[in-house]
Design a protein around this motif. Structure first.
Motif, PDB file in Angstrom:
ATOM      1  N   ARG A  89     -15.771  -2.371  -2.766  1.00  0.00           N
ATOM      2  CA  ARG A  89     -14.894  -2.211  -3.924  1.00  0.00           C
ATOM      3  C   ARG A  89     -15.631  -2.549  -5.211  1.00  0.00           C
ATOM      4  N   GLN A 113     -17.591   0.411  -6.275  1.00  0.00           N
ATOM      5  CA  GLN A 113     -16.770   1.434  -6.906  1.00  0.00           C
ATOM      6  C   GLN A 113     -16.470   1.089  -8.361  1.00  0.00           C
ATOM      7  N   GLU A 150      -7.951  -2.434  -5.957  1.00  0.00           N
ATOM      8  CA  GLU A 150      -7.746  -1.007  -5.723  1.00  0.00           C
ATOM      9  C   GLU A 150      -6.745  -0.423  -6.719  1.00  0.00           C
ATOM     10  N   TRP A 159       0.840  -1.207   0.000  1.00  0.00           N
ATOM     11  CA  TRP A 159       0.000   0.000   0.000  1.00  0.00           C
ATOM     12  C   TRP A 159       0.869   1.248   0.000  1.00  0.00           C
ATOM     13  N   THR A 178      -2.130   8.539  -4.731  1.00  0.00           N
ATOM     14  CA  THR A 178      -3.554   8.356  -4.988  1.00  0.00           C
ATOM     15  C   THR A 178      -4.307   9.668  -4.832  1.00  0.00           C
ATOM     16  N   LEU A 236      -8.656   0.064  -9.766  1.00  0.00           N
ATOM     17  CA  LEU A 236      -9.586   1.192  -9.614  1.00  0.00           C
ATOM     18  C   LEU A 236      -8.898   2.511  -9.923  1.00  0.00           C
ATOM     19  N   TYR A 237      -7.712   2.716  -9.363  1.00  0.00           N
ATOM     20  CA  TYR A 237      -7.011   3.984  -9.569  1.00  0.00           C
ATOM     21  C   TYR A 237      -6.416   4.099 -10.966  1.00  0.00           C
ATOM     22  N   ARG A 292      -6.681  -5.596  -2.752  1.00  0.00           N
ATOM     23  CA  ARG A 292      -5.597  -4.646  -2.995  1.00  0.00           C
ATOM     24  C   ARG A 292      -5.318  -4.542  -4.498  1.00  0.00           C
ATOM     25  N   VAL A 295     -17.145   5.468   0.802  1.00  0.00           N
ATOM     26  CA  VAL A 295     -17.260   4.709  -0.448  1.00  0.00           C
ATOM     27  C   VAL A 295     -18.561   5.064  -1.165  1.00  0.00           C
ATOM     28  N   THR A 346     -11.587  -4.115 -11.702  1.00  0.00           N
ATOM     29  CA  THR A 346     -11.965  -3.806 -10.322  1.00  0.00           C
ATOM     30  C   THR A 346     -13.108  -4.694  -9.869  1.00  0.00           C
TER      31      THR A 346
END
Length: 432
Positions: free
Chosen positions: A273, A276, A239, A199, A394, A242-243, A236, A323, A250
Motif C-alpha cells: 500500500r 501505491q 485504501e 469493505w 472502486t 488511495l481511491y 483499510r 500491486v 495513503t
C-alpha cells in the motif's frame, strides 16, 4: 526575497521543452489534445490529477511536477451511489448483550412522509445461563464468513451488507455471553466481519459508512488484543485515501500500519500500500523500495492463523504482481504493467467476478496508455459486464479514468463502440 515557485503549467512547458518534446508529442504520450495542453501551460486550464500524473511520469519528473498541482485538486471527487428511498417494511436491531429486536411496519404508510405504523414487534433475549459455549458456534461463523466473502465476489454490496452487519452484531452478543477463555476468539472474528462490512460499503460507494465500520473493526480488535487486525484497519483507511487520490495520507497510514503490525503478512500488505501511495506521488525511487520490501516479506508471510481468516485479498492469486502493475502504470511504465497483468489474468477463479473486474479495469487502463486500443476496449467490455453484476464503486472509479483516456480517441471504431457500454455501466444499467 525567495523566487516564487512556478505554476504547474509553467513547469510543464519548461520540462517539455528541455526534453525536446512538442505539444504533438505530449498529445500522443498522455492522450490529451494539444489545445488542452496548451491552455494548461498558459494557465488558462487546470489539469486533472490523472493528466498531471501522466505528464509527470512521461517527463520523468519523479513527482516534482505532480507536487505543483494545488492540494485542492489532488483528491479525486467522491461519487456516492445515488439511492432511492422506498421505505423499510421491517427492521432488526442488535444490542451488545445479544438481545435482538424485530419491528415490522405497514409499508403503505411510509410513502406519505409520516411515521410508519408498527404492525409487529418481537424481542429475543439471550438465555438465562451465565455463559454460552462459543466453541460450538465459532466453526459455523467461520464457514459463514468464507461464504460471505465468496458471495461478495459474485453479487452486489446491497445483498452482502445486511447479512455481514447482522453477523457482526450476533458475534458481539455471543462474546458478551461467552466464557472468558473463548471471548477473544469471538471478538477477533467479529472484527473480521466488521472490516469486511466496511469493505462492502466502500464497494457500494459510501466512504463514510466504510470508515465507520472500519472503526468498529478497530475497536473490536483492540478489545481482544488483536494487533494484526488493528494494524490492518489502518491499511483499510489507507485504501480509502488511495481511491480518493490522497497520496500522502495513503503513505502515512501504510507506514503506521507497517510499524504497528507484528505479522509478516500485514507488513507485506503495508509495504504494497505504501508503494501505491508513492506511485500516486510520482516518486519512483520510494515506490520501488516499498515494492522490494514487500517482495522480501512475501516468501515467509502466512495468509492467516488457525482461528482467524486471512487478511487482505484472497481472490487475486498474485496480489504482489497486481500491486506492482498498478504502480508501474501510475509511473508511466504501461507496457510493463500490461505484461504483469496479462500473466495473472487466467488464474482468477471463475466465480470471482469482483476480483476479475478490478484486475481487468487496471489492465484496460494500462492497455489504453500503451496505445493498444483494440485490446483495451475488448477488456473494458468484460469489465463493464462484471461491474453490472458486482456493483463495484472502486472499479467504476477506474472505468471513469478509462473513459477519459479513450474519449480522446473517439475516431477509433472500437472506442466508438465501447464508450456507450462504459457509460451504461457507470449509470448502473443492467443491459447495454
Amino acid at each position: 526575497m525567495s523566487a516564487q515557485a512556478p505554476t504547474f503549467g509553467e513547469e510543464l512547458r519548461r520540462r517539455r521543452n528541455e526534453s525536446g518534446k512538442s505539444l504533438t508529442d505530449m498529445e500522443r504520450l498522455v492522450h490529451a489534445t494539444r489545445s488542452h495542453l496548451s491552455k494548461i501551460e498558459r494557465g488558462h486550464r487546470n489539469p486533472s490529477i490523472e493528466l498531471a500524473r501522466a505528464c509527470d511520469a512521461k517527463l520523468r519528473a519523479d513527482g516534482q511536477l505532480l507536487a505543483l498541482v494545488p492540494a485542492s485538486a489532488r483528491t479525486r471527487a467522491e461519487h456516492p451511489a445515488s439511492r432511492g428511498d422506498d421505505g423499510v417494511p421491517w427492521s432488526l436491531s442488535l444490542s451488545a448483550d445479544g438481545e435482538s429486536t424485530f419491528t415490522a411496519c405497514a409499508a403503505e404508510t411510509l410513502a406519505d412522509g409520516h411515521a410508519p405504523a408498527v404492525t409487529a414487534h418481537w424481542v429475543v433475549a439471550p438465555g438465562r445461563s451465565d455463559t454460552v459455549s462459543a466453541e460450538a458456534s465459532l466453526p459455523a461463523f467461520h464457514a459463514v464468513f468464507d461464504e460471505y466473502r465468496r458471495l461478495g465476489q459474485c453479487s452486489g454490496p446491497a445483498l452482502v451488507i445486511p447479512m455481514s452487519s447482522t453477523a457482526t452484531g450476533a458475534l458481539r452478543g455471543l462474546a458478551h455471553a461467552a466464557a472468558p477463555a473463548s471471548r477473544a476468539a469471538v471478538l477477533r472474528l467479529a472484527a473480521r466481519f466488521a472490516e469486511y462490512t466496511g469493505w462492502m460499503w466502500q464497494e457500494a460507494g459510501d466512504d463514510r459508512a466504510a470508515r465507520w465500520w472500519t472503526e468498529q473493526a478497530a475497536q473490536l480488535a483492540a478489545s481482544c488484543g488483536d494487533h494484526e487486525m488493528a494494524a490492518y484497519t489502518l491499511l483499510r483507511q489507507a485504501e480509502l485515501a488511495l481511491y480518493q487520490g490522497d497520496a500522502q495520507a495513503t503513505v502515512d497510514l501504510a507506514e503506521a500500519a507497517g510499524r504497528q503490525a507484528r505479522g509478516l503478512r500485514t507488513r507485506q500488505l503495508a509495504a504494497q500500500r505504501e508503494a501505491q501511495g508513492y506511485a500516486l506521488m510520482g516518486s519512483e525511487t520510494h515506490c520501488r523500495r516499498a515494492l522490494d520490501r514487500g517482495a522480501e516479506l512475501m516468501g515467509t508471510a502466512r495468509s492467516g492463523t488457525d482461528d482467524t481468516p486471512a487478511l487482505g485479498s484472497t481472490h487475486l492469486p498474485d496480489l504482489a504482481a497486481f500491486v506492482a502493475a498498478w504502480c508501474l502504470r501510475e509511473l508511466g511504465e504501461s507496457e510493463a504493467a500490461v505484461t504483469l497483468l496479462d500473466t495473472g489474468r487466467d488464474s482468477i477463479a471463475p466465480h470471482a467476478l469482483r476480483a476479475r473486474a478490478r484486475h481487468g479495469a487496471r489492465l484496460a487502463l494500462a492497455l489504453a496508455d500503451a496505445d493498444q486500443v483494440d485490446r483495451a476496449c475488448a477488456v473494458a467490455r468484460s469489465v463493464a459486464q462484471d461491474v453490472r453484476t458486482t456493483d463495484s464503486a472502486t472499479v467504476r472509479a477506474d472505468l471513469r479514468q478509462l473513459r477519459s483516456s479513450l474519449a480522446t480517441r473517439r475516431k477509433h471504431p472500437a472506442v466508438r463502440d465501447i464508450l456507450p457500454v462504459i457509460a451504461a455501466s457507470l449509470r448502473g444499467d443492467r443491459t447495454t
